[in-house]
Design an enzyme around this catalytic site. Sequence first.
Site, PDB file in Angstrom:
ATOM      1  N   HIS A  18       0.832  -1.207   0.000  1.00 44.34           N
ATOM      2  CA  HIS A  18       0.000   0.000   0.000  1.00 44.34           C
ATOM      3  C   HIS A  18       0.870   1.262   0.000  1.00 44.34           C
ATOM      4  O   HIS A  18       0.619   2.214  -0.740  1.00 44.34           O
ATOM      5  CB  HIS A  18      -0.896   0.041   1.245  1.00 44.34           C
ATOM      6  CG  HIS A  18      -1.931  -1.044   1.314  1.00 44.34           C
ATOM      7  ND1 HIS A  18      -2.042  -1.896   2.389  1.00 44.34           N
ATOM      8  CD2 HIS A  18      -2.891  -1.424   0.438  1.00 44.34           C
ATOM      9  CE1 HIS A  18      -3.047  -2.747   2.180  1.00 44.34           C
ATOM     10  NE2 HIS A  18      -3.569  -2.487   1.000  1.00 44.34           N
ATOM     11  N   LYS A  42     -16.107  -8.245   5.197  1.00 42.23           N
ATOM     12  CA  LYS A  42     -14.801  -8.915   5.169  1.00 42.23           C
ATOM     13  C   LYS A  42     -14.315  -9.314   6.560  1.00 42.23           C
ATOM     14  O   LYS A  42     -13.230  -9.859   6.701  1.00 42.23           O
ATOM     15  CB  LYS A  42     -13.769  -7.999   4.514  1.00 42.23           C
ATOM     16  CG  LYS A  42     -13.766  -8.069   2.989  1.00 42.23           C
ATOM     17  CD  LYS A  42     -12.442  -7.539   2.450  1.00 42.23           C
ATOM     18  CE  LYS A  42     -12.314  -7.708   0.951  1.00 42.23           C
ATOM     19  NZ  LYS A  42     -11.073  -7.110   0.442  1.00 42.23           N
ATOM     20  N   ARG A  92      -1.579  -6.429  -8.669  1.00 35.76           N
ATOM     21  CA  ARG A  92      -0.517  -7.405  -8.388  1.00 35.76           C
ATOM     22  C   ARG A  92      -0.581  -8.590  -9.339  1.00 35.76           C
ATOM     23  O   ARG A  92       0.419  -9.026  -9.858  1.00 35.76           O
ATOM     24  CB  ARG A  92      -0.649  -7.927  -6.937  1.00 35.76           C
ATOM     25  CG  ARG A  92      -0.286  -6.931  -5.896  1.00 35.76           C
ATOM     26  CD  ARG A  92      -0.884  -7.292  -4.577  1.00 35.76           C
ATOM     27  NE  ARG A  92      -2.334  -7.179  -4.627  1.00 35.76           N
ATOM     28  CZ  ARG A  92      -3.155  -7.354  -3.619  1.00 35.76           C
ATOM     29  NH1 ARG A  92      -2.678  -7.699  -2.460  1.00 35.76           N
ATOM     30  NH2 ARG A  92      -4.450  -7.208  -3.758  1.00 35.76           N
ATOM     31  N   SER A 130      -2.637  -8.086   2.422  1.00 35.71           N
ATOM     32  CA  SER A 130      -3.000  -8.013   3.844  1.00 35.71           C
ATOM     33  C   SER A 130      -3.458  -9.378   4.342  1.00 35.71           C
ATOM     34  O   SER A 130      -3.113  -9.791   5.458  1.00 35.71           O
ATOM     35  CB  SER A 130      -4.118  -6.990   4.060  1.00 35.71           C
ATOM     36  OG  SER A 130      -3.705  -5.711   3.679  1.00 35.71           O
TER      37      SER A 130
HETATM   38  P1  ADP Z   1      -9.550  -4.047  -1.042  1.00 35.67           P
HETATM   39  O1  ADP Z   1     -10.408  -4.637   0.028  1.00 35.67           O
HETATM   40  O2  ADP Z   1     -10.199  -2.909  -1.790  1.00 35.67           O
HETATM   41  O3  ADP Z   1      -8.883  -5.045  -1.966  1.00 35.67           O
HETATM   42  P2  ADP Z   1      -6.905  -3.662   0.060  1.00 35.67           P
HETATM   43  O4  ADP Z   1      -6.574  -2.911   1.288  1.00 35.67           O
HETATM   44  O5  ADP Z   1      -6.628  -5.115   0.052  1.00 35.67           O
HETATM   45  O6  ADP Z   1      -8.423  -3.337  -0.205  1.00 35.67           O
HETATM   46  O7  ADP Z   1      -6.178  -3.025  -1.193  1.00 35.67           O
HETATM   47  C1  ADP Z   1      -6.364  -1.679  -1.539  1.00 35.67           C
HETATM   48  C2  ADP Z   1      -5.655  -1.408  -2.862  1.00 35.67           C
HETATM   49  O8  ADP Z   1      -4.266  -1.606  -2.714  1.00 35.67           O
HETATM   50  C3  ADP Z   1      -6.086  -2.343  -3.993  1.00 35.67           C
HETATM   51  O9  ADP Z   1      -6.059  -1.622  -5.213  1.00 35.67           O
HETATM   52  C4  ADP Z   1      -5.004  -3.390  -3.992  1.00 35.67           C
HETATM   53  O10 ADP Z   1      -4.874  -4.012  -5.266  1.00 35.67           O
HETATM   54  C5  ADP Z   1      -3.802  -2.536  -3.667  1.00 35.67           C
HETATM   55  N1  ADP Z   1      -2.735  -3.320  -3.073  1.00 35.67           N
HETATM   56  C6  ADP Z   1      -2.793  -4.124  -1.990  1.00 35.67           C
HETATM   57  N2  ADP Z   1      -1.607  -4.711  -1.754  1.00 35.67           N
HETATM   58  C7  ADP Z   1      -0.772  -4.271  -2.725  1.00 35.67           C
HETATM   59  C8  ADP Z   1       0.606  -4.524  -3.072  1.00 35.67           C
HETATM   60  N3  ADP Z   1       1.345  -5.382  -2.380  1.00 35.67           N
HETATM   61  N4  ADP Z   1       1.134  -3.897  -4.136  1.00 35.67           N
HETATM   62  C9  ADP Z   1       0.367  -3.046  -4.864  1.00 35.67           C
HETATM   63  N5  ADP Z   1      -0.931  -2.763  -4.622  1.00 35.67           N
HETATM   64  C10 ADP Z   1      -1.491  -3.364  -3.570  1.00 35.67           C
END
Ligand code: ADP
Length: 161
Positions: A18, A42, A92, A130
Amino acid sequence: MSRVAIYPGSFDPMTHGHADIIRRGLVLFDRIIIAVALNIHKKPLFTLEERLAILEEEFGDLDRVVLDTFSETLLVDYAKRQGAVAILRGLRTESDFAYELQMTHMNRTLAPDVETVFLAASPNTTHISSSLIKEVARFGGDVSSAVPEHVARRLAARFSP
Ligand code: ADP
């Protein structure tokens, strides 16, 4: 003119992945609003307040990064209310792409003037999610390469017997 992007997500918890997207997004946008979704479906590990506190600890000193929450509202409506020109997302994997593309088309149908901008994950963070971090931390694995130290500490405390 100030170009604002919304970076929405669960951030449960925030990872180096993030942070990488936010730092790179700051090159493209004047301001990034990190919009933390309540996401009761979730079943988050960390409460909304805890997820915000983590983000505050990480980005509190950057005045071009703003923290906010959203729930019970369409993301594009939220984005328009904030005066945002774009929704920022990280990609990703192919499965990220398939899901995001569908979402983007729907959002464009709902709000043609709000663009979605994707940044490909950096090679050193592309394996980080995450949910995976939580699985590793749950069984005592070392997550220090994937999250900031203060997040690793919170995870260890949450899963300590
Ligand atoms: P969501 O529940 O919307 O998927 P996340 O917190 O998992 O929320 O992810 C928020 C954003 O960050 C999404 O666009 C996700 O693809 C991106 N993201 C999460 N982890 C990574 C990472 N390791 N590298 C790049 N982008 C990421």
